[in-house]
Each structure stands twice: as C-alpha cells, then as structure tokens.
Enzyme design. Structure first.
Site, PDB file in Angstrom:
ATOM      1  N   LEU A 142      71.710  15.961 109.850  1.00  0.00           N
ATOM      2  CA  LEU A 142      71.598  17.290 110.452  1.00  0.00           C
ATOM      3  C   LEU A 142      70.875  17.111 111.777  1.00  0.00           C
ATOM      4  O   LEU A 142      69.980  16.273 111.891  1.00  0.00           O
ATOM      5  CB  LEU A 142      70.797  18.242 109.552  1.00  0.00           C
ATOM      6  CG  LEU A 142      71.384  18.601 108.186  1.00  0.00           C
ATOM      7  CD1 LEU A 142      70.398  19.457 107.408  1.00  0.00           C
ATOM      8  CD2 LEU A 142      72.717  19.320 108.336  1.00  0.00           C
ATOM      9  N   ASP A 143      71.232  17.907 112.776  1.00  0.00           N
ATOM     10  CA  ASP A 143      70.530  17.845 114.055  1.00  0.00           C
ATOM     11  C   ASP A 143      69.055  18.169 113.855  1.00  0.00           C
ATOM     12  O   ASP A 143      68.680  18.868 112.901  1.00  0.00           O
ATOM     13  CB  ASP A 143      71.128  18.848 115.047  1.00  0.00           C
ATOM     14  CG  ASP A 143      72.577  18.536 115.399  1.00  0.00           C
ATOM     15  OD1 ASP A 143      72.968  17.365 115.261  1.00  0.00           O
ATOM     16  OD2 ASP A 143      73.299  19.461 115.788  1.00  0.00           O
ATOM     17  N   LYS A 144      68.237  17.711 114.777  1.00  0.00           N
ATOM     18  CA  LYS A 144      66.791  17.938 114.711  1.00  0.00           C
ATOM     19  C   LYS A 144      66.460  19.413 114.474  1.00  0.00           C
ATOM     20  O   LYS A 144      65.618  19.746 113.638  1.00  0.00           O
ATOM     21  CB  LYS A 144      66.137  17.458 116.007  1.00  0.00           C
ATOM     22  CG  LYS A 144      64.654  17.751 116.105  1.00  0.00           C
ATOM     23  CD  LYS A 144      64.095  17.312 117.450  1.00  0.00           C
ATOM     24  CE  LYS A 144      62.625  17.690 117.576  1.00  0.00           C
ATOM     25  NZ  LYS A 144      62.061  17.299 118.894  1.00  0.00           N
ATOM     26  N   THR A 146      68.439  21.820 113.325  1.00  0.00           N
ATOM     27  CA  THR A 146      69.205  22.474 112.260  1.00  0.00           C
ATOM     28  C   THR A 146      68.458  22.253 110.958  1.00  0.00           C
ATOM     29  O   THR A 146      68.002  21.150 110.677  1.00  0.00           O
ATOM     30  CB  THR A 146      70.623  21.885 112.160  1.00  0.00           C
ATOM     31  OG1 THR A 146      71.328  22.117 113.377  1.00  0.00           O
ATOM     32  CG2 THR A 146      71.398  22.494 111.000  1.00  0.00           C
ATOM     33  N   ARG A 241      78.539  23.553 116.365  1.00  0.00           N
ATOM     34  CA  ARG A 241      78.076  23.984 117.684  1.00  0.00           C
ATOM     35  C   ARG A 241      79.190  23.870 118.719  1.00  0.00           C
ATOM     36  O   ARG A 241      79.410  24.775 119.536  1.00  0.00           O
ATOM     37  CB  ARG A 241      76.867  23.142 118.099  1.00  0.00           C
ATOM     38  CG  ARG A 241      75.695  23.292 117.145  1.00  0.00           C
ATOM     39  CD  ARG A 241      74.634  22.226 117.357  1.00  0.00           C
ATOM     40  NE  ARG A 241      74.004  22.354 118.670  1.00  0.00           N
ATOM     41  CZ  ARG A 241      73.154  21.457 119.172  1.00  0.00           C
ATOM     42  NH1 ARG A 241      72.842  20.378 118.467  1.00  0.00           N
ATOM     43  NH2 ARG A 241      72.621  21.641 120.360  1.00  0.00           N
TER      44      ARG A 241
END
Length: 322
Positions: A142-144, A146, A241
């Site tokens: 997961l992105d930082k 998110t 995104r």
C-alpha cells in the site's frame, strides 16, 4: 578485485602514471572497478575519498603519484534490514499469515529516503523468522499515505501460494475512495499502467503498460465529490489513483495525480483541499488460506481522519442545501 570488506577503515593507493590527466572519479573507477562510478562519485562528494589528504571534486585532474585514501561505505540498500520495535495493528495472525491494518504514513518497504521505520522493519521485530523469507513476507503493498489491510506471508510456502493467488487474480481487495466530482453510477476502468514518460516518480495510463482493471461503485454522493468502493482485478502501482484521475475524478488529497483545481461548492472547497493525503483506504481483503484452503475475509473500518472528513462534508452539504 581488492580484498577488503565494507568495515575497512581506509584503502590507500598511489595514482599510477597511466592515469595522468584523468578526472579523479575516472582514476578511482580504474582502481576500484567493483564499484560503479556513481557510487565512487558519492564517496568523493561525501569526503570519503581524498587526494593527498584533501577533499577535491570528482572532476579534479590527477597527474600520477598522488596519494588516494578511500573509506568505503555501504549503501543502505546493501545492509541487512534492521528489526525495529514499531507497533502493528494486527487484524489476524496464525503460523502462515499475518494481516495488518496499516496506518497512514507507514512506508511498507525500505527504499530511497525511507531506509528505516518501515513495515518491513516492524515485521522483523514482531516475527524474527521473517528474516528467512524474501521481503519479510510482504507480497503486495500500500502507498505510504494509503491506510488499510495488507497480508504478509510468514513462511516461504505461504508466500509462494499468496503470490500465485495474486497472479491468478483470486485475492479480493476493495478500497473506499473519496473522489473529486459527482459520479452518478459505477463502472470500470480497463487501461494499461506504466511509468510516466517524463515524470519518473509518477505512473500513468500508457500504451504498452501492464494490464490494469479497476471496478468502482458509488457508496455515497456529495456536492463536488463522491465516496466510491473500488475493487481491484490487478495490483499495479498507484492503480486506483491513476485510473480515477484518468477519467477526471482524482482522489481528494492526491496532489500527485490532481489535474487542475476541480470544481466544488464554496462551502466544501477549503475542506477538501485541506485534506493532507489521498483519501484511500483498503477496507476489505479476502483470500484462500495457503495451508488450509479455507476462504478467509477481513474488514477494516475507515480510519478516523477519513471518518472526520466525511462527517464534515455531510455537515457542510446540509448547510449548502439549506
């Protein structure tokens, strides 16, 4: 090849005559061929490689006979990752699996600018045996900024099984996303994703990219924005995104993929523009247990920052329509 390790205090050379007229970094490249020129340039810039005891620029010319001293330093990517005592919100754990509810701000895997304080470092502390599993058992990210559910394999066997499920697209992942604009109904985006052709830190819909499919449905409508439930068929970097931005509905708070200031009622504009991260949360995860074969499912409610934002949006929307 020189016989030394990265803890050697210093290496000493004399510039050979056949290097006369070369740049300092060129001479070092000849003397230390096992290192890349960019790495040697980093050492020169950091003062870890000196000429006659003096820090000089990489482009400084050498003429033969000068004394070189080099103190090799390993790059963080080459060091064993450290176990760090970082609190984890563990949703489920057994001998094969670990399911984490990742908070906003936690980087999943060490990388440029984030060599410490990551989920991987936390996992090595929580379950030291993960040192023997590639990437400490991390099979997706997961992105930082998110939040939400992420599964970790605790054994090689479990990791292999989970990777196969991801490749077969049988792992079910759903996200709640607050997008700019008013969507009337759900749909899907089936567009390939790859590295942005000019902005390398971004991803984009590009011809020749990897196949990517995102399904979305409307959960709640507001003036100027819509809460969506997104389901991934694939797991490309920044997929939701990029896909939502590509159809003109970037995520609230996503400065990377925002294309101009979206239209929004005045009462909500400041509120939405002020949200400090992409409004994206991994809310549901379902998969087949790699040992038992049982179908398992987990849910993580929205974190407080997104709940607070939705409460404020509802309140502002009531005033807008009054």
């Amino acid at each position: 090849m020189h016989d030394y390790n990265l803890n050697t205090p210093a290496l000493h050379f004399v510039v050979p005559d056949d290097c006369a007229g070369m740049r300092f970094d060129q001479a070092l490249t000849r003397l230390l061929p096992e290192y890349s020129r960019s790495r040697l340039q980093e050492w020169i810039a950091a003062g870890q490689a000196t000429l006659d005891g003096t820090i000089v620029a990489a482009k400084h010319k050498v003429w033969g006979g000068e004394a070189i001293a080099v103190s090799p330093q390993s790059h963080p990517a080459e060091q064993p990752y450290a176990a760090e005592d970082i609190a984890l919100d563990i949703v489920y754990e057994d001998d094969a699996l670990l399911v984490i509810n990742k908070p906003v701000g936690l980087v999943v895997h060490p990388g440029s600018g984030n060599w410490e304080g990551t989920l991987l470092n936390a996992l090595l502390h929580h379950a030291p045996q993960l040192e023997g599993v590639p990437r400490a058992g991390i099979v997706h990210r997961l992105d930082k900024d998110t939040s939400g559910l992420l599964v970790v394999a605790k054994t090689l066997t479990a990791q292999t099984a989970l990777v196969r499920q991801l490749q077969a697209r049988t792992v079910k992942r759903e996200y709640l996303a607050l997008a700019w604009g008013e969507l009337r109904h759900g749909g899907y985006v089936d567009e390939p994703i790859g590295r942005h052709p000019t902005q390398r830190v971004k991803m984009a819909v590009v011809e020749g990219g990897k196949p990517a499919v995102t399904h979305y449905q409307v959960e709640e409508k507001f003036p100027g924005c819509t809460l969506l439930r997104c389901r991934l068929e694939t797991g490309r970097t920044h997929q939701i995104r990029v896909h939502l931005s590509s159809i003109g509905h970037p995520l609230v708070g996503d400065s990377v993929y925002m294309k101009g200031p979206p239209k929004c009622p005045a009462a909500l504009r400041e509120l939405l523009h002020g949200f400090p991260r992409q409004a994206l949360h991994a809310t549901r995860l379902a998969l087949e247990h790699p040992v038992t074969g049982e179908t398992m499912e987990w849910h993580a409610p929205l974190p407080e920052d997104m709940l607070q934002l939705l409460r404020q949006i509802r309140e502002a929307s009531r005033h807008e329509s009054a």
